[in-house]
Design a protein around this motif. Structure first.
Motif, short mmCIF file in Angstrom:
data_model
loop_
_atom_site.label_atom_id
_atom_site.label_comp_id
_atom_site.label_asym_id
_atom_site.label_seq_id
_atom_site.Cartn_x
_atom_site.Cartn_y
_atom_site.Cartn_z
N ALA A 48 33.46 41.98 42.90
CA ALA A 48 34.80 41.83 42.45
C ALA A 48 34.91 40.44 41.66
O ALA A 48 36.24 40.05 41.63
CB ALA A 48 35.64 41.75 43.93
N SER A 256 42.52 38.59 41.84
CA SER A 256 42.55 39.99 41.30
C SER A 256 42.14 40.09 39.87
O SER A 256 42.24 38.88 39.04
CB SER A 256 43.84 40.68 41.54
N ARG A 309 44.18 44.07 47.57
CA ARG A 309 44.29 45.04 46.49
C ARG A 309 45.29 44.29 45.53
O ARG A 309 45.87 43.31 45.93
CB ARG A 309 44.96 46.51 46.78
N CYS A 310 45.13 44.70 44.27
CA CYS A 310 45.96 43.90 43.03
C CYS A 310 47.55 44.50 43.46
O CYS A 310 47.59 45.65 43.11
CB CYS A 310 45.19 44.47 41.82
N TYR A 338 42.08 49.90 35.17
CA TYR A 338 41.62 49.53 36.20
C TYR A 338 41.91 48.38 37.02
O TYR A 338 42.35 47.51 35.99
CB TYR A 338 39.97 49.69 35.93
N TYR A 340 40.99 45.36 40.16
CA TYR A 340 40.35 44.95 41.47
C TYR A 340 40.48 43.81 41.95
O TYR A 340 41.01 43.08 41.28
CB TYR A 340 38.86 45.57 41.35
N SER A 341 40.14 43.72 43.17
CA SER A 341 40.43 42.46 43.90
C SER A 341 39.24 42.02 45.04
O SER A 341 38.61 42.82 45.26
CB SER A 341 41.79 42.62 44.99
#
Ligand code: FAD
Length: 355
Positions: A48, A256, A309-310, A338, A340-341
Motif C-alpha cells: 500500500a 491513502s 480504507r480511503c 482505484y 487503496y490505503s
C-alpha cells in the motif's frame, strides 16, 4: 492434535518487506529460518505504499541526516541490484516563493514537531544540494537542477502560474513492491534450503518456547525458535498480545492513494513525478504508475489495518490539491479507477500533528 515442533534459529512473524528482507539476510548467513504470514506474502502495508524507493528527502527537514545517507545509499544500490523492479523517477518540486520556510525549517531541525508550511526556492536549493551530497555513494542518477518559472511552465503547461520556480531531482520507484518481497523470500530459500516460508497461517499461541500456527488446510505447524522476530508492521502489538507479551509500540497513521484514468495529466507529466505541497503544507505526489496517475497520500491517525480504507474526505483533499496545482486540467471523481490505503507502522507518539 498438537504437531511436533521444529527447531529453527529464527522465527519471523510477518512477511512484508521488513520480514522478507530480514529472512533473506539471515538465510544468506546460513541460519535456519522460518517466516510465516497470516495472509499473502507482501500483502500488508508493503502493498500500500506510494511505490517510491526514496532517499528520504523529507528527513532533511527533521535533521535525520544519517537516515538520509543510509536511504539514498540503499536507493542507489537497489537501482543497481534490482533494475528489473526499481527505476529512476525524475521529480519536479513546484516552488511558490523565494525565501519562505527558513525559520520553520530551523525550528523543525531543532525539535519542533510542527510541519513546515511553505518551502521557498532558497530552502529547496539547499535541500536538493544536501540530497545530492548524501546520495553521492554509488550514484547512478543525475544531480538536481533549478528551473525558472518560464521553463517549468513550458515543461508542464497545466501547472499553476503561481509558482516562482521549480526544483528537479531524481528519486526512484518500485513498480511492484509485492514482487520485491517475493524475490527476497526466494533468495533466502535458495541460500538456505532448510529454511521455509509459508503464508495464510494463523498464529495460535506461544507456550514453553513453542510457537503454534493453524494451517489453512487444517492441522498445525509448531516451531521452537531460538529467537522470535515480530515483523508484523501495524499488527505488531496484536502479535505481541498473541505471544503473551502485550505492548503498545505502534501508533500508526493511515495513508491513502487514488489512481486516476487521466491521459491529459499523464501527457503533462511526461514520466515525471510532481512532489508538491498541498494546501495544508503536507507533501503530496502524483506520477504515472503503469498508465494511471497515482496520487497520494494522506496522513491520518488510525490503528486498525484490517478496516483501513480511503474515505470520501481524503478523495476531496486529493482532488482539491490537484486542482490548485494543475489548474490547466480538470479533475473529478469519475476519473478515479482505484483507491487503496495502508497504516504506517510508526512508533506510538503523543505528537498532535501526525504528518
Ligand atoms: C500511505 C503509505 C505510503 C508509503 N509510501 C512508501 C514509499 O513510497 N516508500 C517506502 O519505502 N515506504 C513507504 N511506506 C512505508 C512502507 O510501506 C512500510 O514501512 C513497510 O511496508 C512496512 O513493512 P513491514 O514489513 O514492516 O509491514 P507489512 O508490510 O505490513 O508486513 C507485516 C506483515 O505481517 C503480517 N501479519 C500480521 N499479523 C500477523 C500474524 N498474526 N501472523 C503472521 N503474520 C502476520 C501481515 O499480513 C503483513 O503481511 C508507505 C506507507 C504508507 C502507509
Amino acid at each position: 492434535m498438537t504437531a511436533t515442533s521444529r527447531d529453527v534459529d529464527v522465527l519471523i512473524i510477518g512477511a512484508g518487506i521488513n520480514g522478507a528482507g530480514l529472512f533473506r539476510d539471515l538465510c544468506e548467513q546460513g541460519l535456519k529460518v522460518a517466516i510465516v504470514d497470516k495472509a499473502d506474502f507482501g500483502s500488508g502495508t508493503s502493498a500500500a505504499p506510494s511505490r517510491l524507493i526514496h532517499g528520504g528527502i523529507k528527513y532533511l527537514e527533521t535533521g535525520e541526516l544519517s537516515l538520509v545517507a543510509q536511504s539514498t545509499l540503499e536507493r542507489n544500490l537497489l537501482l543497481r541490484n534490482a533494475p528489473h523492479a526499481v527505476r529512476p523517477l525524475p521529480t519536479v518540486i513546484p516552488i511558490f516563493s523565494w525565501l519562505t520556510g527558513i525559520g520553520a525549517a530551523l525550528r523543525t531541525l531543532f525539535g519542533s514537531t510542527t510541519a513546515p508550511r511553505g518551502r521557498g526556492a532558497l530552502l529547496i536549493k539547499i535541500g536538493l544540494a544536501m540530497y545530492d551530497f548524501y546520495g553521492a555513494r554509488h550514484r547512478v542518477m543525475p544531480r538536481h537542477t533549478l528551473w525558472s518559472k518560464a521553463r517549468a511552465l513550458t515543461e508542464i503547461p497545466p501547472l499553476t502560474p503561481r509558482i516562482v520556480a521549480a526544483g528537479t531531482y531524481y528519486d526512484a520507484t518500485v513498480r511492484h513492491p509485492e514482487r520485491l518481497v517475493l524475490e527476497l523470500l526466494q533468495d533466502g530459500i535458495r541460500a538456505s534450503p532448510q529454511s521455509e516460508a509459508f503464508n495464510y497461517a494463523h498464529l495460535l499461541d506461544s507456550d514453553g518456547g513453542v510457537v503454534r500456527f493453524a494451517l489453512p488446510e487444517g492441522g498445525e505447524r509448531c516451531f521452537r525458535p531460538r529467537i522470535v522476530v515480530n515483523a508484523a508492521g501495524p499488527w505488531i502489538d496484536r502479535v505481541n498480545a498473541a505471544l503473551g507479551a502485550p505492548s503498545r509500540l505502534v501508533g500508526g497513521t493511515k495513508g491513502s492513494h487514488i489512481l486516476l484514468d487521466h491521459p491529459d495529466l499523464l501527457r503533462a507529466l511526461k514520466g515525471r513525478m510532481i512532489y508538491f505541497e498541498a494546501n495544508d503544507g503536507r507533501i503530496c505526489l502524483v506520477f504515472d504508475y503503469l498508465g494511471r496517475a497515482l496520487v497520494g497520500s494522506t496522513d491520518i491517525r488510525a490503528a486498525d489495518p484490517e478496516t483501513v480504507r480511503c474515505e470520501d474526505d481524503e478523495i476531496d483533499y486529493f482532488l482539491a490539491s490537484l486542482r490548485a496545482l494543475l489548474p490547466g486540467l480538470s479533475f473529478g471523481r469519475e476519473q478515479i479507477v482505484y483507491a487503496y490505503s495502508g497504516i504506517r507502522p510508526l512508533p506510538t507518539s503523543d505528537g498532535t500533528a501526525p504528518g
